[in-house]
Write an enzyme that holds these catalytic residues in place. Structure first.
Site, PDB file in Angstrom:
ATOM      1  N   LYS A   1      77.267  30.373  23.224  1.00  7.86           N
ATOM      2  CA  LYS A   1      76.560  29.608  24.243  1.00  7.86           C
ATOM      3  C   LYS A   1      77.463  29.392  25.443  1.00  7.86           C
ATOM      4  O   LYS A   1      78.652  29.698  25.419  1.00  7.86           O
ATOM      5  CB  LYS A   1      76.099  28.265  23.673  1.00  7.86           C
TER       6      LYS A   1
ATOM      7  N   ARG B   1      72.183  13.401  17.318  1.00 11.83           N
ATOM      8  CA  ARG B   1      72.090  14.185  18.546  1.00 11.83           C
ATOM      9  C   ARG B   1      70.865  15.086  18.488  1.00 11.83           C
ATOM     10  O   ARG B   1      69.911  14.887  19.204  1.00 11.83           O
ATOM     11  CB  ARG B   1      73.387  14.987  18.760  1.00 11.83           C
TER      12      ARG B   1
ATOM     13  N   TYR C   1      95.408  16.072  50.640  1.00  8.27           N
ATOM     14  CA  TYR C   1      94.557  14.933  50.958  1.00  8.27           C
ATOM     15  C   TYR C   1      95.175  13.626  50.444  1.00  8.27           C
ATOM     16  O   TYR C   1      95.710  13.562  49.336  1.00  8.27           O
ATOM     17  CB  TYR C   1      93.172  15.111  50.312  1.00  8.27           C
TER      18      TYR C   1
ATOM     19  N   MET D   1      88.876  21.682  46.916  1.00 11.97           N
ATOM     20  CA  MET D   1      87.790  22.561  46.500  1.00 11.97           C
ATOM     21  C   MET D   1      88.253  23.997  46.268  1.00 11.97           C
ATOM     22  O   MET D   1      87.884  24.624  45.267  1.00 11.97           O
ATOM     23  CB  MET D   1      86.669  22.552  47.544  1.00 11.97           C
TER      24      MET D   1
END
Length: 345
Positions: A33, A128, A242, A290
């Site tokens: 998956k 779940r 940053y 990013m």
């Protein structure tokens, strides 16, 4: 190299499957998956099918349909989310086997696809997915009349071998399934390592195939190299990135590399992760942004062409620990901009 290079060692993947298979005396499937845990479900499943895997597990029907196109008609493909509304045509067309999770799903499947194979998931305490005990007591007779191919459940704490939840769930699973005459599956990677009592008729390893814990004997499957875009000198006191989150306390050489949280290198790695150039560690400094990451390469004495984030000195779990997460997140977050390179090619 203008983008990162993600190298996938298919021989190591196959070796991990064989090693996990050798720990059991039952069948071994494979969980592919999330696009094969980020490595490409088609390439992963094809290689595992070559090794002898015959049953594959995906999360949703869309993944199963894509996998069917890659594998052809022979292997069995199971869908953990079961038969959801809108899945009927896709399940039928791709010959997918839903693992039904509720009375509603059972009713939907028997009405929409009579005669189509299905399995049953049982909730043994994880809360779940799967039939709870009361629902299974109500629906078992109907389900068994239509010959489910598997009865399964999932362990919540298998990565902690001494956790009391493991024998508890094993006992509940046996109580829900003993004597029903249907093949059973309880264990993923962690359950395989718990021993034969947990193996039943099939295991379905996932993370251990890809080199992750709790299978600490796994061979590493992935390597990630990121190209250096630019290097610059900083004097003591200058800042990087940053928020001025890192300040040089000595004259420093800083490499800016191509990659960032858009590529799955999560922001939580900021100031915590380490890159490597050969055998030399190079700390990540400043914030992950990013598309760019800054790394202190002062001690190299040269400007590297690329730096290694996943490789011989740091696997997915070591990197995950530095970032405060788990290896699953590192793998499944790996971005689409990387050039994926298979070895053997």
């Amino acid at each position: 190299m203008s983008t990162g290079a993600l190298t996938i060692d298919l021989d190591a993947l196959a070796a991990n499957w064989r090693a996990l298979d050798a720990m059991t005396s039952c069948e071994t499937g494979a969980v592919v998956k999330a696009d094969g845990y980020g490595l490409g479900a088609a390439r992963v499943a094809r290689r595992l099918a070559h090794e002898g895997a015959r049953r594959f597990f995906v999360a949703v029907a869309e993944e199963g349909a894509a996998l069917r196109r890659a594998l052809g008609p022979a292997p069995e493909i199971y869908v953990f989310s079961g038969h959801m509304e809108g899945d009927t045509r896709r399940l039928a067309a791709a010959a997918l086997i839903p693992m039904l999770n509720s009375i509603d799903q059972l009713a939907r499947h028997l009405e929409a696809l009579p005669g189509h194979a299905f399995g049953i998931q049982l909730d043994t305490g994880m809360n779940r997915l799967g039939f709870e005990w009361s629902d299974w007591s109500e629906a078992a007779g109907i389900a068994l009349d239509h010959a489910p191919v598997w009865l399964t459940s999932h362990l919540a704490c298998a990565d902690e071998p001494d956790h009391e939840m493991n024998p508890y769930q094993l006992d509940i699973f046996r109580q829900m399934t003993d004597g029903l005459g249907v093949p059973r599956s309880l264990s993923a990677t962690g359950g395989i390592l718990l021993g034969r009592d947990y193996h039943f008729d099939m295991t379905r390893p996932g993370i251990g195939l890809y080199g992750g814990l709790p299978f600490d004997a796994a061979q590493p499957v992935v390597r990630l190299d990121l190209p250096v875009v630019q290097c610059r000198d900083l004097v003591e006191g200058e800042v990087v990135g940053y928020g001025n989150s890192w300040q040089a306390d000595r004259p420093s050489r800083i490499a800016t590399i191509s990659g960032g949280y858009a590529d799955g290198l999560i922001r939580a790695m900021s100031g915590r992760a380490t890159f490597w150039h050969g055998d030399t560690p190079c700390p990540l400094v400043g914030r992950v942004s990013m598309d760019l990451i800054t790394v202190d390469v002062t001690d190299l004495g040269e400007d590297p062409e690329y730096l290694t984030l996943l490789g011989p000195h740091q696997g997915v779990d070591s990197l995950a620990e530095a970032a405060g997460t788990i290896g699953y997140e590192i793998l499944t977050s790996l971005g689409s901009r990387y050039a994926r390179i298979e070895i053997p090619g």
